[in-house]
Design an enzyme around this catalytic site. Sequence first.
Site, short mmCIF file in Angstrom:
data_model
loop_
_atom_site.label_atom_id
_atom_site.label_comp_id
_atom_site.label_asym_id
_atom_site.label_seq_id
_atom_site.Cartn_x
_atom_site.Cartn_y
_atom_site.Cartn_z
N ASP A 219 0.83 -1.20 0.00
CA ASP A 219 0.00 0.00 0.00
C ASP A 219 0.87 1.26 0.00
O ASP A 219 1.88 1.33 0.70
CB ASP A 219 -0.89 -0.02 1.24
N GLU A 278 1.50 -0.56 -5.03
CA GLU A 278 0.55 0.50 -5.33
C GLU A 278 1.39 1.76 -5.49
O GLU A 278 1.73 2.44 -4.53
CB GLU A 278 -0.47 0.68 -4.21
#
Length: 542
Positions: A219, A278
């Site tokens: 993330d 990401e």
Amino acid sequence: MRPNNPDPRPLDWWQSAVIYQVYPRSFADGDGDGVGDLPGLLERLHYIAGLGVDGIWLTPFQPSPQVDQGYDVSDYCGVDPLFGTMEHFDALLEQAHALGLRVLLDVVPNHCSSAHPLFQAALAAGPGSPEREMFHFVDGRSSGPDARSDVPPNNWQSVFGGSAWSRALPGSDTDTQWYLHLFSPGQPDWNWRNPAVGDYFEDVLRFWFDKGVDGLRIDVAHGLFKAAGLPDAPSVEAVVDGLRANPLVSDQEEVHEVYRRWRRLAGTYQPHRLLVGEVNLEPARAARYTRGDEMHQAFAFAFAFVKLGWDAAAWAAVGSELDAARKQHGAAPTWALENHDVVRSVTRFGGGAAGARRARAALLALLGLPGSAYLYQGQELGLPEVEVPVPDRVDPMWARGGITRDGARVPLPWTGDAGRNHGFSLPDQAAAPWLPQPAGWGVHAVDRQRQDQDSVLALATRALALRRQLWADGDFAADDGGTWRVEAGNLLLCERSPGFLVAVAMGTGPVRLPAGVVLFSAFPLEREGWLQPDNAVWLRLG
């Protein structure tokens, strides 16, 4: 089963993989509390395997106060009771592997929960302590000669709106420090300039890799390091575009050494563990994170996060840019049109019947592009974005910034019958789902689409089976890239070796196809050799 590969270069499984993203809160509720969980996922796992995908990616299920639906982690190596137990996870991992599915988990290294024990220890330890060096605790600035640190340390803004700084102990006369949170105040940022933070996360990765997890989705992978000295940003606009508005809070050069370290660790396991980033940056910058000694993949965010519309020229421009980045750094694009943070493609492409047709065509196109692909739960059902009533919205972005992602997170409809929350809750007696399902949600249900050979679900399943066969037959190459162009009538073409072409009609009238054999189409062709608007085909040239 891993496909045969006639290419003499080694083919790692992820180069051809299609991964199904599971948002556990909204996938299946096993205990009837209205929130999806690991037992519910385990019960429905055969459905995912039956689609023909290669693996699943689970968004966070670790212990969390759920300020940001799990992306505020308070224990990186546990399971939140909301979702089950570690025994449930172990059973899920075992069953997934038995079904031939790899399992990827989310790791959230940019920030944690304010309830994390290390952050709580930092609050208690006070200014100047080693505990506070794990995070960004900084003295504020004074607004006047009699004020003490009553202004945040700099002008950085939160992704969720408002200042990126909060007082450590509001009201204290002795502790006037502030802490950094690029997201909600419940998500303090780690200080990656402290080597202890890197050591901590290496232990986290080892924990899950030792369990047998096949990889990690990272993330905010471009975050982590902040500009040294934490200076003011050139702009004070909110960074709701994924940190890009403030070049001081992400894409710092030091971050690459983190992923070199993680790549070395992933390579000590057999088979090697996958690292997927990401990285919400321009393609040329994002591709740098997939150099040979860093992460294996980074999502093609130019397709999803820029909210790419139904525009052939835009698709071709983005595709060409991604292919240029691939040629420079070697990793094939990792395609995605949907995830839990963006508006569903049915709605993004116009909504209603037109949006549904275009999303169906886009799904087929996505699965034909060179590289791997990620599907978000419900995309295979053609789910539209839901307008969640304002009183029911729980996204922290709504409260702070007036933007909501709740509409892409509404629990899945498994049955046309509205009972048991359209089959989302498995027990007969169940609480209302954590986000309300709209009227008519059952028209998209899995059981109804299974009975309809023309449904989006049927299309997705057939396309995934053909994709796998084309890999096995050698018609798809691992990383040969794609040549993008737009022809008359807004016909989008992506040609990949050897002699395979994806065509999407994005104009208002039918367009002539290049000469070749149509292998598959999103909708039946109305006229041989011509492609009607809002349709897509896989074509073998010649």
